[in-house]
Motif scaffolding. Structure first.
Motif: not given
Lengths: 467, 98, 371
Positions: A53, A56-58, A61, A137, A141, A161-162, A165, A168
């Protein structure tokens, strides 16, 4: 006798950073947050995120993990699942946790309740199957879920961004329908500063767009006349783009037009607010430490004006430091240095705010578009109340009830102000906003009736924290 | 509608919505589980009776109001699922006594 | 717009707007000067009770006359004002309370009023099944009601304006003085108005204008607090007042929301138009509501509010002629129960101002009692 030197509402980056500073300086600090874990919305569920996760979220985050860890060990009392329902002018704070209403008093208050998504009144936006991009999002998360048939509609960095994600996470949006007019790109470029953090953000943004393009996601640009049609649920998304009319079959539509400060607490406490024309929202008037027009009340984070997660942390630190300094404690950090970092962070804002200004369709909804979701009131009904002579948002509210439902104006407040301003030829600044009264969130009558009327001592409160 | 991302724990929790069983993961909120199960409408608006469902997932919009284990006006997005939870669409509020 | 009128009304709540309308209907020219906006204060935010029940005897005739207007309010104002007929009741917890109610009804009957009755426990439970079983009866006026305060006051303004009354909002009156046979009214910013007759409808602020007229109107600014819930299925068709010792006003609106008042006080500041909610006092209203209606435990409170109202030491309004100044009048100090009286006050004051007298007895509410 105050039970705590500092009370902080919100455990996002601003609240956590403020708590760390204030506790470190030796002030008794309590943080209240509605969610079960710290992180706010930007770092939602960050403590529980596994390696996949986080990937994926970067990286941005993932920063939240360290912050949350530092917060947990800061010595601040942390009440999760606590909803603040009232703050008295003398900073007695009333909160509801596990069905019980409790109060205590604090010497100073930091409001770190962040932002909410700007409402996007479009025809059909109240149909089941329509959510916000932020909602998607959050589900990624906090709930480990990603939509497999979603169209993202609107404007703002969060859209890209989403989408990145999702990619990803081995998924992708069915389409992106962006509302940014072509002309805005020129206007925004004129506001692009090539210093500070701007270059880094610009690079990140371009990277996200590249990712989305490479994945082959259809992107419709300069979309107008958007409507969502369906019988009992969202079925078709209609819009104009590229000179043509489009109708996309949809399962989930995710809307976004940026975020705006959550002003419920600052309004409740009668802090002065100003209208920010470029951000097109109200924000509390703050000094260079984040103190509002009411002494002892501070705002840190997006609630003081949209600035993003890193700015929120910096502002949290400033507020914590200031309170410590005023309490006669020696402070380790240099406010001037923090402000320098804030200025660096802010260099991207003029560009972003110009490029991603809210679409004219949602700022001036058509007459038959629902504006107040709770009461099912349309833009036309609000305009009719103004034509009849209701002078402002509070009278319109008394007259036909926008803002009187359970969301307490969170969804309709800004739109109502915009509509009234346009109808009367006044500035939103003059029109102002709904008067906000307690409870800050709906509260069970039984809970209020059972309230003792007395402040609780720290043992009782902290016993509740451990429970 | 809503896939689990890789590495999720799997849908090993069951609760009921209007009597129907709904599968959920341990990290689902009531709202995310309902959406994932295709239950995109959770209530009828008290004004006109139109169908409404979760919208913001962060507790700001109050669209996802349901009855959870007898408690009315619960925001489904703010509650983590629990095995055996009884979730129902609610009327406008508590029923009058007989 | 003209600066001169037969009648200048200072203040823009329901008493002012109602008098403006009725004075226009009698052919008087009218100017209304309001320092904020019409219905900004008590008139826009009260509980909306249209209540004859349990009034001081001094108010009975006025209240009855006003009720007759309520019964045709939609015709009068081209707006239904959200007016609903409903019983207004006051519950009793003890036999002693019920005895007092019976004595009151006997008094009223002897005075020729028959709108109030006493309900026994069975009748109470039939009328309002959701009340707590410990209540033993109630005083009731079955043909009373409730309405929407902002909507009503706004409707009076619109109709008065449609008939030619002039409203100046956002204008504060600073001084009044005699100029020959007229009143000269000066406002902040320099504007002045002239009127043959002057009416003080300044509510919580009425004492200030009274001082200018050389008399004492002992009005205290009070901030009564109200609560409203989310919508509930209908369970209560009456407006319910709490028993002695448990102040409560409780009504379920047409849309299902429940409005709870009862006079618990917030913190007023008439100088800044602020009425601050005292949350820790609000729990007393919640507790009273729960004691009378146990079903309400799970109801969610969506909003509270307050407003600035003017209270007199004896809780009776100040109505009628000035005790010192010629052609000056009062309609203020309604102490939290002026809404139902509004239509009647307008009619009576217009009658008094236009003809020199009124058929409705209001002497007991004269300002003379304080001077």
């Amino acid at each position: 006798m105050n039970q705590y030197d500092v009370a902080i509402v919100g455990a996002g980056p601003a609240g956590m950073a403020a708590a760390i500073e204030s506790a470190r300086a030796g002030l008794s600090t309590i943080v209240l947050d509605e969610q079960p874990e710290p992180g706010g919305q930007i770092y939602r569920a960050v403590e529980a995120a596994d390696a996949l996760r986080l990937e994926i979220l970067g990286k941005d985050y993932a920063r939240g993990r360290d912050l949350a860890a530092e917060f947990r060990s800061s010595g601040a009392v942390y009440l999760s699942g606590a909803t603040v329902v009232n703050v008295n002018p003398d900073l007695e704070i009333f909160y509801s946790k596990a069905g019980i209403l409790t109060s205590f008093s604090a010497g100073a208050l930091i409001v770190a309740t962040g932002a909410i998504e700007r409402s996007t009144p479009l025809p059909g936006w109240t149909l089941p199957g329509v959510v916000t991009v932020g909602a998607c999002q959050i589900m990624l998360k906090a709930n480990g879920r990603v939509p497999d048939n979603a169209v993202l509609v609107g404007s703002g960095p969060l859209l890209w961004l989403f989408a990145a994600q999702m990619i990803a996470a081995d998924m992708q949006p069915r389409a992106i329908v962006e509302t940014v007019p072509r002309s805005r790109y020129i206007a925004a470029l004129a506001k692009l500063a090539l210093n500070g953090a701007a270059i880094g953000y610009l690079r990140k943004g371009l990277q996200m767009m590249r990712t989305v393009r490479r994945a082959g996601v259809p992107v419709y640009r300069d979309a107008t006349s958007i409507s969502i049609r369906g019988n009992e649920r969202a079925e078709t998304l209609c819009f104009e783009s590229g000179g043509g009319h489009h109708e996309l079959p949809v399962e989930l539509v995710a809307l976004h037009q940026g975020v705006v400060p959550n002003q419920q607490i600052t309004r409740l406490l009668r802090c002065q607010h100003i209208w920010n024309e470029r951000q097109r929202c109200f924000a509390p008037v703050l000094d260079s430490y984040g103190e509002t027009s009411v002494p002892g009340i501070y705002v840190a984070g997006d609630g003081g004006g949209i600035g993003g997660a890193l700015a929120a942390e910096l502002q949290g630190r400033l507020a914590g430091l200031r309170i410590a300094e005023k309490a006669g404690k020696s402070i380790a950090s240099d406010p001037a240095a923090i402000r320098g970092e804030l200025r660096r962070e802010a260099t991207i804002r003029p560009f972003l705010e110009t490029l991603y200004a809210p679409s004219s369709q949602i700022l001036a909804p058509a007459d038959d578009t629902v504006v107040c979701r709770c009461e099912e009131l349309t833009a036309g009904q609000i305009r009719a109340a103004i034509d009849l002579g209701a002078p402002g948002p509070n009278q319109v509210k008394s007259f036909i009830r926008p803002g009187m439902g359970p969301c307490q104006g969170r969804m309709c407040g800004l739109t109502t102000t915009e509509i009234i301003a346009a109808s009367k030829g006044e500035t939103p600044s003059l029109v102002d906003y709904y008067r906000i009264r307690p409870p800050l969130k709906p509260l069970q009558l039984g809970q209020l009736a059972a309230f003792s009327g007395e402040k609780s001592d720290r043992d009782t409160i902290e016993g509740g924290a451990r429970g | 509608m809503l896939k689990q991302i890789q590495g999720s724990s799997g849908e090993n929790i069951t609760f009921t919505f209007n009597g129907k069983p709904v599968r959920a993961t341990a990290t689902d909120s009531v709202a995310s589980a309902l959406l994932a199960a295709g239950e995109i409408s959770v209530r009828k608006s008290p004004i006109s009776g139109v169908a409404r469902g979760p919208f913001c997932m962060m507790g700001a919009c109050f669209e996802c109001l349901v009855e959870v284990d007898g408690a009315f006006n619960s925001q489904a997005c703010m509650l983590q699922v629990r095995q055996g939870m009884v979730v129902r669409s609610q009327p406008a509020g508590p029923d009058a006594p007989a | 717009m003209s600066r001169t009128a037969d009648l200048v009304i200072v203040g823009g709540g329901i008493q002012a707007c109602s008098t403006a309308l009725h004075a226009r209907m009698r052919g008087l020219s009218v100017i209304v000067i309001e320092k904020d906006t019409v219905a900004r204060h008590a008139s826009g935010v009260n509980a909306g009770g249209v209540r004859r029940m349990n009034r001081d005897y001094a108010e009975l005739a006025l209240s009855q006359r006003s009720m007759e207007i309520w019964n045709r309010i939609e015709t009068l104002l081209d707006d239904d004002c959200g007016f609903q007929r409903a019983p207004q009741i006051k519950v009793a917890e003890t036999e002693a309370q019920l005895d007092e109610m019976r004595a009151r009804v006997a008094d009223l009957n002897s005075m020729g009023y028959d709108h109030e009755v006493v309900l026994d426990q069975t009748q109470l439970r039939t009328l309002v099944p959701a009340v707590s079983p410990h209540l033993i009866g109630a005083l009731a006026s079955l043909d009373d009601g409730f309405a929407l305060p902002y909507q009503t006051t706004f409707a009076f303004q619109r109709k008065a304006r449609a008939l030619g009354a002039c409203f100046h909002e956002g204008l504060a009156v600073e001084a009044v003085r005699r100029q020959g046979a007229d009143w000269q009214i000066s406002c902040r910013g320099g504007e002045t108005f002239t009127g043959r007759y002057l009416l003080n409808c300044t509510g919580a602020w009425a004492g200030r204008l009274a001082r200018q007229l050389g008399e004492n109107a002992p009005i205290e600014a009070v901030a009564p607090m109200m609560l409203v819930t989310a919508r509930l299925p209908h369970f209560c068709n009456a407006v319910v007042g709490g028993p002695v010792g448990r102040p409560l006003s409780f009504k379920q609106m047409a849309n299902g929301t429940v409005v709870i008042g009862g006079g618990r006080r917030g913190t007023p500041d008439p100088d800044t138009n602020v009425s601050e909610i005292r949350f820790e006092h609000l729990r007393l209203s919640a507790a009273a509501a729960l004691a009378i209606f146990p079903i309400m435990a799970q109801a969610t409170i969506v909003r509270s509010w307050s407003g600035l109202e003017g209270f007199t030491p004896d809780d009776l309004p100040i109505l009628g002629r000035s005790s010192t100044a010629e052609n000056a009048f009062y309609a203020c100090g309604f102490s939290g129960h002026g809404f139902q009286l509004g239509p009647g006050v307008g009619e009576v004051m217009a009658e008094l101002i236009a003809t020199g007298s009124t058929s409705t007895p209001i002497e007991k509410m004269s300002i003379k009692r304080f001077n």
